[in-house]
Design a protein around this motif. Structure first.
Motif, PDB file in Angstrom:
ATOM      1  N   VAL A  18      39.551  48.420  42.139  1.00 55.92           N
ATOM      2  CA  VAL A  18      39.761  47.323  41.189  1.00 55.92           C
ATOM      3  C   VAL A  18      40.171  46.053  41.929  1.00 55.92           C
ATOM      4  O   VAL A  18      39.675  44.964  41.624  1.00 55.92           O
ATOM      5  N   THR A  19      41.035  46.178  42.919  1.00 54.90           N
ATOM      6  CA  THR A  19      41.494  45.015  43.676  1.00 54.90           C
ATOM      7  C   THR A  19      40.339  44.334  44.408  1.00 54.90           C
ATOM      8  O   THR A  19      40.215  43.105  44.372  1.00 54.90           O
ATOM      9  N   GLU A  20      39.501  45.118  45.052  1.00 51.88           N
ATOM     10  CA  GLU A  20      38.362  44.544  45.781  1.00 51.88           C
ATOM     11  C   GLU A  20      37.364  43.887  44.837  1.00 51.88           C
ATOM     12  O   GLU A  20      36.864  42.786  45.122  1.00 51.88           O
ATOM     13  N   LEU A  21      37.064  44.552  43.729  1.00 56.43           N
ATOM     14  CA  LEU A  21      36.121  43.969  42.771  1.00 56.43           C
ATOM     15  C   LEU A  21      36.673  42.686  42.169  1.00 56.43           C
ATOM     16  O   LEU A  21      35.954  41.687  42.028  1.00 56.43           O
ATOM     17  N   GLN A  22      37.957  42.688  41.833  1.00 57.37           N
ATOM     18  CA  GLN A  22      38.567  41.496  41.247  1.00 57.37           C
ATOM     19  C   GLN A  22      38.585  40.355  42.260  1.00 57.37           C
ATOM     20  O   GLN A  22      38.293  39.204  41.912  1.00 57.37           O
ATOM     21  N   ALA A  23      38.902  40.634  43.500  1.00 57.48           N
ATOM     22  CA  ALA A  23      38.936  39.595  44.531  1.00 57.48           C
ATOM     23  C   ALA A  23      37.549  39.017  44.789  1.00 57.48           C
ATOM     24  O   ALA A  23      37.396  37.810  45.005  1.00 57.48           O
ATOM     25  N   HIS A  24      36.542  39.867  44.734  1.00 52.76           N
ATOM     26  CA  HIS A  24      35.177  39.412  45.023  1.00 52.76           C
ATOM     27  C   HIS A  24      34.529  38.719  43.822  1.00 52.76           C
ATOM     28  O   HIS A  24      33.930  37.656  43.965  1.00 52.76           O
ATOM     29  N   TYR A  29      33.929  37.707  35.502  1.00 47.24           N
ATOM     30  CA  TYR A  29      32.682  38.414  35.792  1.00 47.24           C
ATOM     31  C   TYR A  29      32.812  39.904  35.467  1.00 47.24           C
ATOM     32  O   TYR A  29      31.898  40.502  34.893  1.00 47.24           O
ATOM     33  N   LEU A  30      33.955  40.506  35.834  1.00 46.13           N
ATOM     34  CA  LEU A  30      34.174  41.924  35.526  1.00 46.13           C
ATOM     35  C   LEU A  30      34.140  42.150  34.015  1.00 46.13           C
ATOM     36  O   LEU A  30      33.532  43.099  33.533  1.00 46.13           O
ATOM     37  N   GLY A  31      34.804  41.279  33.271  1.00 38.83           N
ATOM     38  CA  GLY A  31      34.825  41.400  31.817  1.00 38.83           C
ATOM     39  C   GLY A  31      33.470  41.188  31.184  1.00 38.83           C
ATOM     40  O   GLY A  31      33.147  41.786  30.150  1.00 38.83           O
ATOM     41  N   THR A  64      30.682  52.685  39.558  1.00 36.44           N
ATOM     42  CA  THR A  64      29.270  52.347  39.765  1.00 36.44           C
ATOM     43  C   THR A  64      29.127  50.915  40.257  1.00 36.44           C
ATOM     44  O   THR A  64      28.360  50.642  41.187  1.00 36.44           O
ATOM     45  N   MET A  65      29.886  50.013  39.657  1.00 36.50           N
ATOM     46  CA  MET A  65      29.855  48.615  40.091  1.00 36.50           C
ATOM     47  C   MET A  65      30.352  48.497  41.533  1.00 36.50           C
ATOM     48  O   MET A  65      29.802  47.726  42.325  1.00 36.50           O
ATOM     49  N   TYR A  66      31.362  49.261  41.883  1.00 37.61           N
ATOM     50  CA  TYR A  66      31.896  49.249  43.243  1.00 37.61           C
ATOM     51  C   TYR A  66      30.867  49.762  44.243  1.00 37.61           C
ATOM     52  O   TYR A  66      30.709  49.186  45.335  1.00 37.61           O
ATOM     53  N   LEU A  67      30.146  50.804  43.891  1.00 39.72           N
ATOM     54  CA  LEU A  67      29.106  51.328  44.782  1.00 39.72           C
ATOM     55  C   LEU A  67      28.004  50.287  44.994  1.00 39.72           C
ATOM     56  O   LEU A  67      27.499  50.131  46.116  1.00 39.72           O
ATOM     57  N   GLU A  68      27.635  49.565  43.945  1.00 40.03           N
ATOM     58  CA  GLU A  68      26.643  48.484  44.080  1.00 40.03           C
ATOM     59  C   GLU A  68      27.180  47.381  44.982  1.00 40.03           C
ATOM     60  O   GLU A  68      26.455  46.841  45.819  1.00 40.03           O
ATOM     61  N   TYR A  69      28.449  47.058  44.816  1.00 43.27           N
ATOM     62  CA  TYR A  69      29.109  46.045  45.654  1.00 43.27           C
ATOM     63  C   TYR A  69      29.074  46.481  47.125  1.00 43.27           C
ATOM     64  O   TYR A  69      28.765  45.678  48.011  1.00 43.27           O
TER      65      TYR A  69
END
Length: 75
Positions: A18-24, A29-31, A64-69
């Motif tokens: 969550v931290t990495e996705l939020q920072a990136h 965008y996540l919402g 899944t979003m993290y794996l794509e990232y």
């Protein structure tokens, strides 16, 4: 351990994801991509983790979003 060697999520904590996705990407965008309140209404890491730990369907979407990232940033 051998069964986990090809699993990119093995050993990665939900908080790190969550931290990495939020920072990136940022909360907006996540919402937009994963329609859950913990990303749109007064978002925080703590509230997101609490929700994602209780809702497997939402956690799956975030993973899944993290794996794509990871795939995009591996290039």
């Amino acid at each position: 351990m051998e069964t986990q060697k090809n699993n990119p999520l093995h050993g990665v904590k939900l908080e790190q994801i969550v931290t990495e996705l939020q920072a990136h990407y940022g909360w907006e965008y996540l919402g937009y991509n994963i329609k859950i309140k913990c990303f749109t209404d007064n978002p925080s890491i703590k509230s997101s983790l609490k929700f994602l730990r209780r809702m497997p369907w939402a956690r799956t979407k975030v993973e899944t979003m993290y794996l794509e990232y990871l795939r995009k940033n591996a290039k």
